[in-house]
Write a protein that holds these residues in place. Sequence first.
Motif, mmCIF file in Angstrom:
data_model
loop_
_atom_site.group_PDB
_atom_site.id
_atom_site.type_symbol
_atom_site.label_atom_id
_atom_site.label_comp_id
_atom_site.label_asym_id
_atom_site.label_seq_id
_atom_site.Cartn_x
_atom_site.Cartn_y
_atom_site.Cartn_z
ATOM 1 N N LEU A 96 0.708 -0.804 0.135
ATOM 2 C CA LEU A 96 -0.152 0.489 0.092
ATOM 3 C C LEU A 96 0.912 1.150 0.198
ATOM 4 O O LEU A 96 0.865 2.089 -0.459
ATOM 5 N N THR A 97 1.978 1.526 0.500
ATOM 6 C CA THR A 97 2.840 2.211 0.509
ATOM 7 C C THR A 97 3.484 2.407 -0.192
ATOM 8 O O THR A 97 3.414 3.649 -1.162
ATOM 9 N N PHE A 98 4.268 1.277 -1.129
ATOM 10 C CA PHE A 98 4.285 2.309 -2.337
ATOM 11 C C PHE A 98 3.302 2.244 -3.803
ATOM 12 O O PHE A 98 4.005 3.198 -4.837
ATOM 13 N N VAL A 99 1.959 1.784 -3.382
ATOM 14 C CA VAL A 99 1.499 1.961 -5.185
ATOM 15 C C VAL A 99 1.339 3.101 -4.335
ATOM 16 O O VAL A 99 0.676 4.147 -5.389
ATOM 17 N N THR A 100 0.595 3.423 -3.365
ATOM 18 C CA THR A 100 0.181 4.617 -2.707
ATOM 19 C C THR A 100 1.017 6.331 -2.988
ATOM 20 O O THR A 100 0.442 7.288 -2.535
ATOM 21 N N VAL A 101 2.401 5.546 -2.976
ATOM 22 C CA VAL A 101 3.598 6.286 -3.038
ATOM 23 C C VAL A 101 3.444 7.500 -0.814
ATOM 24 O O VAL A 101 3.096 8.840 -0.285
ATOM 25 N N GLY A 102 3.533 6.444 0.073
ATOM 26 C CA GLY A 102 3.283 6.907 1.357
ATOM 27 C C GLY A 102 1.662 7.160 2.125
ATOM 28 O O GLY A 102 1.709 7.178 2.999
ATOM 29 N N PHE A 103 0.365 6.445 1.344
ATOM 30 C CA PHE A 103 -0.296 6.494 2.092
ATOM 31 C C PHE A 103 -0.180 5.892 2.880
ATOM 32 O O PHE A 103 -0.656 5.472 3.882
ATOM 33 N N GLY A 104 0.269 4.655 2.618
ATOM 34 C CA GLY A 104 0.282 3.085 4.094
ATOM 35 C C GLY A 104 1.277 3.521 5.059
ATOM 36 O O GLY A 104 0.531 3.332 6.129
ATOM 37 N N PHE A 105 2.211 4.814 4.845
ATOM 38 C CA PHE A 105 3.099 5.243 5.682
ATOM 39 C C PHE A 105 2.246 5.802 7.213
ATOM 40 O O PHE A 105 1.946 5.127 8.301
ATOM 41 N N ALA A 106 1.155 6.714 6.237
ATOM 42 C CA ALA A 106 0.196 7.319 7.159
ATOM 43 C C ALA A 106 0.142 7.126 7.427
ATOM 44 O O ALA A 106 -0.321 6.878 9.019
ATOM 45 N N LEU A 107 -1.128 6.320 7.071
ATOM 46 C CA LEU A 107 -2.278 5.299 7.735
ATOM 47 C C LEU A 107 -1.630 3.772 8.540
ATOM 48 O O LEU A 107 -2.584 4.240 10.016
#
Length: 75
Positions: A40-51
């Motif tokens: 999710l982090t790689f696909v959405t450019v950081g959204f997974g990490f923020a989540l």
Amino acid sequence: MNIFYRALLFFQKRGFYVCQRIADRIGIRAKVVRISFMYLTFVTVGFGFALYLFMAFWMHIKDMVYTKRSSVFDL
């Protein structure tokens, strides 16, 4: 010591156990949840990490508010 190495050691020693707690609640392995966050982090450019950080913060607040008491006399 490299700053990235120190950050890695910090998160390894004082992890938030977000993935483990989500996996326990859903009933799957924590490895699957961790890999999902990485994709999710790689696909959405950081959204997974923020989540992940938001969920870690939310779980920490929840743990501070909700304490499990063993009896009525623990008040």
